[in-house]
Motif scaffolding. Sequence first.
Motif, short mmCIF file in Angstrom:
data_model
loop_
_atom_site.label_atom_id
_atom_site.label_comp_id
_atom_site.label_asym_id
_atom_site.label_seq_id
_atom_site.Cartn_x
_atom_site.Cartn_y
_atom_site.Cartn_z
N GLY A 41 0.81 -1.22 0.00
CA GLY A 41 0.00 0.00 0.00
C GLY A 41 0.84 1.26 0.00
O GLY A 41 0.53 2.24 -0.69
N ASP A 42 1.93 1.26 0.77
CA ASP A 42 2.84 2.41 0.80
C ASP A 42 3.46 2.63 -0.57
O ASP A 42 3.50 3.75 -1.09
N ALA A 45 0.86 4.07 -2.99
CA ALA A 45 0.50 5.45 -2.69
C ALA A 45 1.65 6.40 -3.01
O ALA A 45 1.44 7.49 -3.56
N GLY A 48 1.94 7.01 -6.63
CA GLY A 48 0.97 8.03 -7.04
C GLY A 48 1.44 9.43 -6.71
O GLY A 48 1.27 10.36 -7.50
N PHE A 49 2.05 9.58 -5.54
CA PHE A 49 2.63 10.87 -5.14
C PHE A 49 3.70 11.31 -6.14
O PHE A 49 3.73 12.47 -6.57
N TYR A 64 1.97 13.10 0.61
CA TYR A 64 2.09 11.86 1.38
C TYR A 64 2.94 12.13 2.62
O TYR A 64 3.95 12.83 2.55
N LYS A 82 -5.21 12.01 -1.54
CA LYS A 82 -5.28 11.41 -2.88
C LYS A 82 -5.58 12.51 -3.89
O LYS A 82 -6.64 12.56 -4.49
N GLY A 93 -6.06 8.62 2.21
CA GLY A 93 -5.81 7.20 2.32
C GLY A 93 -4.70 6.99 3.33
O GLY A 93 -3.94 7.91 3.63
N TYR A 94 -4.60 5.78 3.87
CA TYR A 94 -3.62 5.50 4.91
C TYR A 94 -3.35 4.01 4.98
O TYR A 94 -4.13 3.20 4.45
#
Length: 167
Positions: A41-42, A45, A48-49, A64, A82, A93-94
């Motif tokens: 998940g990290d 994410a 995406g960042f 993030y 997001k 999100g987390y």
Amino acid sequence: MTDIRTLRLQLHAIDVEEAERIVTRKAGAAERWADGFPFEGDVGAVGGFLRATTSHGEQRPFGYYRITRLADGRAIGGLGFKGQPDGGDVEIGYGLAPSARGHGYAAEAVIALLTVAADHGLSRVFADTTLDNIASQRTLTRAGFRLVSTDAELHRYELLLKGSPST
């Protein structure tokens, strides 16, 4: 950008260099990571960042944040926005490394992140979770979110910030 501190955690707004280390799973010399950080998940994410930063420039403060446990100085997960706010609304999100789950860290971090949204005049924060992710549903409820809709895949939550037209 200053870090956000809670009783047990520090939220650090990452930059591109740190993001690249997280995505490649190679800690810097001074970084300490908990077992299982970064988890999938990290990596997703933070990827995406990085894409958003490449396309649109600096994301902070709506980027993030690495979550570090103050007790041992280890990175245990992350959370963030997001995307940039849209009309006073923003989605978050987390996630935590498996070794850090079950201690209330996620709710503590989400509540701290909400101060960024409130301090920038936003009125509503959204989040979603899969139907089977009971822990995440409890996290959002503890952080003050309310369930607003459900479909075949997701529960959607929102939190109205103080000062918004609906509060």
